[in-house]
Design a protein around this motif. Structure first.
Motif, mmCIF file in Angstrom:
data_model
loop_
_atom_site.group_PDB
_atom_site.id
_atom_site.type_symbol
_atom_site.label_atom_id
_atom_site.label_comp_id
_atom_site.label_asym_id
_atom_site.label_seq_id
_atom_site.Cartn_x
_atom_site.Cartn_y
_atom_site.Cartn_z
ATOM 1 N N ALA A 1 -12.581 -37.628 -21.253
ATOM 2 C CA ALA A 1 -11.807 -38.768 -21.737
ATOM 3 C C ALA A 1 -10.352 -38.688 -21.271
ATOM 4 N N LEU A 2 -9.769 -37.506 -21.325
ATOM 5 C CA LEU A 2 -8.402 -37.341 -20.821
ATOM 6 C C LEU A 2 -8.332 -37.648 -19.327
ATOM 7 N N ALA A 3 -9.349 -37.182 -18.588
ATOM 8 C CA ALA A 3 -9.379 -37.483 -17.155
ATOM 9 C C ALA A 3 -9.517 -38.978 -16.914
ATOM 10 N N GLY A 4 -10.333 -39.654 -17.733
ATOM 11 C CA GLY A 4 -10.475 -41.095 -17.589
ATOM 12 C C GLY A 4 -9.189 -41.838 -17.872
ATOM 13 N N ALA A 5 -8.467 -41.427 -18.916
ATOM 14 C CA ALA A 5 -7.181 -42.067 -19.215
ATOM 15 C C ALA A 5 -6.190 -41.867 -18.074
ATOM 16 N N LEU A 6 -6.192 -40.649 -17.492
ATOM 17 C CA LEU A 6 -5.311 -40.384 -16.351
ATOM 18 C C LEU A 6 -5.700 -41.255 -15.157
ATOM 19 N N GLY A 7 -7.016 -41.391 -14.907
ATOM 20 C CA GLY A 7 -7.458 -42.237 -13.808
ATOM 21 C C GLY A 7 -7.098 -43.700 -14.018
ATOM 22 N N LEU A 8 -7.247 -44.181 -15.253
ATOM 23 C CA LEU A 8 -6.887 -45.572 -15.550
ATOM 24 C C LEU A 8 -5.390 -45.799 -15.354
ATOM 25 N N LEU A 9 -4.593 -44.831 -15.789
ATOM 26 C CA LEU A 9 -3.144 -44.932 -15.625
ATOM 27 C C LEU A 9 -2.773 -44.983 -14.139
ATOM 28 N N ALA A 10 -3.322 -44.028 -13.385
ATOM 29 C CA ALA A 10 -3.006 -43.974 -11.953
ATOM 30 C C ALA A 10 -3.537 -45.200 -11.225
ATOM 31 N N GLY A 11 -4.761 -45.621 -11.538
ATOM 32 C CA GLY A 11 -5.344 -46.771 -10.867
ATOM 33 C C GLY A 11 -4.586 -48.054 -11.147
ATOM 34 N N THR A 12 -4.121 -48.224 -12.382
ATOM 35 C CA THR A 12 -3.380 -49.446 -12.729
ATOM 36 C C THR A 12 -2.089 -49.557 -11.941
ATOM 37 N N TYR A 13 -1.298 -48.486 -11.940
ATOM 38 C CA TYR A 13 -0.021 -48.546 -11.223
ATOM 39 C C TYR A 13 -0.216 -48.590 -9.712
ATOM 40 N N ALA A 14 -1.258 -47.905 -9.209
ATOM 41 C CA ALA A 14 -1.528 -47.964 -7.772
ATOM 42 C C ALA A 14 -1.976 -49.362 -7.369
ATOM 43 N N GLY A 15 -2.825 -49.989 -8.194
ATOM 44 C CA GLY A 15 -3.285 -51.333 -7.881
ATOM 45 C C GLY A 15 -2.167 -52.360 -7.932
ATOM 46 N N GLN A 16 -1.185 -52.134 -8.793
ATOM 47 C CA GLN A 16 -0.068 -53.080 -8.905
ATOM 48 C C GLN A 16 0.989 -52.868 -7.827
ATOM 49 N N GLY A 17 1.121 -51.623 -7.349
ATOM 50 C CA GLY A 17 2.237 -51.336 -6.449
ATOM 51 C C GLY A 17 1.884 -51.095 -5.009
ATOM 52 N N LEU A 18 0.600 -50.973 -4.675
ATOM 53 C CA LEU A 18 0.212 -50.641 -3.309
ATOM 54 C C LEU A 18 -0.588 -51.770 -2.681
ATOM 55 N N ALA A 19 -0.404 -51.935 -1.380
ATOM 56 C CA ALA A 19 -1.218 -52.878 -0.622
ATOM 57 C C ALA A 19 -2.618 -52.299 -0.438
ATOM 58 N N ALA A 20 -3.495 -53.073 0.201
ATOM 59 C CA ALA A 20 -4.903 -52.694 0.293
ATOM 60 C C ALA A 20 -5.100 -51.364 1.009
ATOM 61 N N LEU A 21 -4.460 -51.160 2.155
ATOM 62 C CA LEU A 21 -4.673 -49.932 2.923
ATOM 63 C C LEU A 21 -4.120 -48.701 2.215
ATOM 64 N N PRO A 22 -2.850 -48.700 1.770
ATOM 65 C CA PRO A 22 -2.381 -47.515 1.020
ATOM 66 C C PRO A 22 -3.195 -47.251 -0.245
ATOM 67 N N LEU A 23 -3.644 -48.311 -0.914
ATOM 68 C CA LEU A 23 -4.451 -48.127 -2.118
ATOM 69 C C LEU A 23 -5.767 -47.448 -1.772
ATOM 70 N N THR A 24 -6.386 -47.865 -0.681
ATOM 71 C CA THR A 24 -7.645 -47.242 -0.270
ATOM 72 C C THR A 24 -7.442 -45.773 0.066
ATOM 73 N N LEU A 25 -6.359 -45.457 0.755
ATOM 74 C CA LEU A 25 -6.081 -44.055 1.090
ATOM 75 C C LEU A 25 -5.828 -43.225 -0.169
ATOM 76 N N ALA A 26 -5.103 -43.800 -1.123
ATOM 77 C CA ALA A 26 -4.835 -43.084 -2.371
ATOM 78 C C ALA A 26 -6.127 -42.821 -3.131
ATOM 79 N N LEU A 27 -7.015 -43.810 -3.212
ATOM 80 C CA LEU A 27 -8.287 -43.629 -3.898
ATOM 81 C C LEU A 27 -9.166 -42.624 -3.163
ATOM 82 N N THR A 28 -9.106 -42.608 -1.839
ATOM 83 C CA THR A 28 -9.870 -41.626 -1.066
ATOM 84 C C THR A 28 -9.402 -40.213 -1.370
#
Length: 612
Positions: free
Chosen positions: A79-106
């Motif tokens: 659950a803690l890992a999920g909250a961290l992933g949701l936090l990181a994914g939300t800010y990455a999705g709001q602040g990164l374009a498609a290519l940097p976001l894909t690299l970050a998720l990779t």
């Protein structure tokens, strides 16, 4: 004429776990996702209620039988890992374009995949990290990332609170806080009795494996967090002491199994009475003494006497299993070793590629009616997990389960009133999750219905057809990545677990033949040897049920595991013999030499040469 057997990769898709219905988990499931969604709707925070319900669903997948305190780690860490992933994914999705976001998720997939190789809890944490990151990046919302993470923690925390607070049916007469620990320790004594009953028979090997599983389960059940590290309550000290008293009983029973000579029928009665005493909270009464005609029988009699003294005292200091530092080193080796690297690369490729494809489809004008693209990468995360079964079986079950779940939801959406019908549907699916975990297709169907209901409750149109298409696309992608060549040797996960089993067998044999009198350390090394062997056996069985192109990379590993198992059994018999006589018999020496010689023939590292 007999019918031709189905290939292993196909037969595995039709296997399901068996056992009684976990009514406690079913009750908790009914009280989490549905009520959380309802609270969000009533409070005008639908998006928050949806996220909390998703967290409760993911936590419910990990809500398995066991002790309450062990569930803190089993449910809380993912659950803690999920909250961290949701936090990181939300800010990455709001602040990164498609290519940097894909690299970050990779990159996130690479790290989560490597960590997942450590064990079941780490694997669940890696999965929730990536699924929540995909949801955070692909599900836009007005709430900031930290609020979404808190909503996720609230949903998972609510289920954990229910897990800790609600008593298990049948546990009210006693201290229900330790009902899981009591049942696990009692199962160890029952498994010892069952092995003694089967010694010399055709079921002896299966009973010895069942004893290992019972010991692993009890050890995990007693390893939960403690408020006071060196003290604990009287009930806790009593359970630890009784588990420690079962270790020499298990050792003696294994030595008798190794000898292969049937024992008197009353031999297993003593451990069975001790198991009953743990479950009922009563005294065991007089224990029938076994014959003392052989070293292993004398060891069993001595172990029964010591266990009777522990039960008569009622409580006392326990002799815990050492090895905390050893466990940390083992976790690092698993994450950074060949198995962790291979799995990390495959997860990174699947997660990154699926995120890129999903974003491309999301921006294509001709595709679909819904705007969220998280389903494709989230599906790929579940499909790439080897602890859910062989690759072909996972793909078949995921495809069938998604189609079934989407069709069921389409029918329900057409008939049920909104939003009350959707809340009821989510509550029913939450209750079904603990039962559906017995088969991946069933779990997929239930989760598909639940997620589609949550998405519709959040204001989206019905999207069953789109989910089916994205799932089939994820299946194709994972099949392709699963067959791609990777740097290093294929089957790294299996071979890394087999190497861990060899190392544990090596350490155990060195300790026994070294003449050390530290029995607590010997029992800890014995537990480590059998646990790592069981993990290697599980990984080998999964690899053997892969498609032939993948299964061939781990051919022969089952034979190595069998030899290692004989070596560890022989080492246990040697330990009992040395305790009794101070020397090894010619039979023990010969069996050790045979096992070591066979390992050398197969090209494996020989733990230690033994002179005749």
């Amino acid at each position: 004429m007999s019918r031709p057997a189905a290939p292993p990769w196909l037969a595995h898709a039709f296997r399901a776990q068996r056992g009684p219905v976990p009514w406690s988990a079913v009750t908790r499931g009914a009280l989490t996702a549905g009520p959380l969604l309802l609270a969000g709707l009533l409070g005008g925070r639908t998006a928050v209620g949806v996220l909390a319900a998703i967290a409760a669903m993911l936590t419910g997948i990990n809500d398995r039988p066991g002790s309450r305190r062990a569930s803190v780690k089993r449910l809380g860490v993912p659950a803690l890992a999920g909250a961290l992933g949701l936090l990181a994914g939300t800010y990455a999705g709001q602040g990164l374009a498609a290519l940097p976001l894909t690299l970050a998720l990779t990159l996130l997939g690479l790290v989560a995949g490597a960590v997942s190789a450590i064990g079941p809890v780490a694997s669940a944490a890696g999965t929730q990290l990536l699924v929540a990151a995909a949801v955070g990046a692909g599900m836009p919302a007005a709430e900031p990332g930290w609020q979404r993470a808190l909503a996720f923690l609230a949903g998972a925390g609510w289920l954990l609170v229910l897990r800790l607070a609600l008593p298990t049916p049948g546990s009210l007469p006693g201290d229900f806080r330790f009902d899981g620990e009591r049942a696990a320790v009692a199962d160890v004594y029952d498994a010892v009795a069952a092995l003694l009953d089967a010694v010399g028979g055709e079921h002896a090997t299966a009973r010895r494996a069942a004893l290992t599983a019972a010991l692993d389960h009890a050890q995990d059940a007693l390893a939960g967090p403690r408020l006071r590290r060196y003290a604990g309550s009287a009930a806790e000290r009593r359970l630890h002491a009784r588990f420690a008293a079962a270790l020499p009983l298990a050792e003696a029973a294994t030595a008798l199994y190794w000898a292969g000579e049937p024992v008197p029928a009353r031999t297993g009665e003593g451990p069975r009475r001790l198991a009953t005493a743990i479950r009922t909270g009563t005294g065991p009464g007089p224990l029938p003494a076994p014959h003392r005609s052989a070293p292993a029988l004398r060891a069993l009699d001595d172990a029964l006497l010591r266990a009777a003294e522990v039960f008569d005292r009622g409580e006392g200091a326990h002799h815990g299993l050492s090895g905390r530092r050893r466990g940390v080193r083992r976790a690092l080796r698993a994450a950074l070793g060949v198995g962790g690297r291979e799995y990390g690369l495959r997860v990174a490729l699947c997660f990154g590629a699926s995120a890129a494809i999903a974003q491309a489809l999301h921006h294509a004008r001709w595709y679909g009616q819904h705007e969220h693209w998280y389903w494709l990468p989230a599906t790929a995360v579940f499909l790439v997990k080897p602890d859910l079964g062989p690759l072909a079986s996972r793909v078949l079950c995921r495809a069938a389960g998604t189609v079934l779940g989407a069709l069921v939801f389409a029918g329900c959406a057409a008939l049920l009133p909104r939003p009350a019908g959707l809340v009821a549907l989510v509550a029913v699916c939450g209750a079904l999750v603990p039962v559906a975990t017995r088969h991946f297709a069933a779990l997929t169907a239930v989760v598909t219905v639940l997620v589609l209901a949550l998405v519709m409750a959040g204001g989206e149109p019905q999207a069953s057809v789109g989910r089916i298409g994205e799932t089939l696309l994820a299946c194709v992608l994972v099949l392709l990545v699963g067959h791609l060549p990777m740097p290093g040797q294929r089957g790294g996960g299996v071979r890394s677990r087999l190497t861990a089993a060899e190392n544990a067998a090596h350490a155990y044999l060195l300790h026994v033949l070294g003449g050390s009198g530290d029995r607590a350390e010997r029992w800890a090394l014995r537990r480590e040897a059998y646990r790592t062997l069981a993990e290697a056996r599980t990984a080998i069985a999964v690899a053997a049920a892969e498609l032939p192109a993948l299964a061939r990379h781990t051919e022969g590993t089952d034979a190595v595991a069998e030899v290692l198992e004989r070596l560890v059994d022989t080492t246990t018999a040697c330990a009992v013999e040395l305790d009794d006589t101070g020397r090894l018999s010619p039979r023990h020496t010969r069996r050790l030499q045979e096992a070591l010689g066979e390992l050398e023939t197969r090209g494996e590292r020989v733990p230690l040469p033994v002179a005749a």
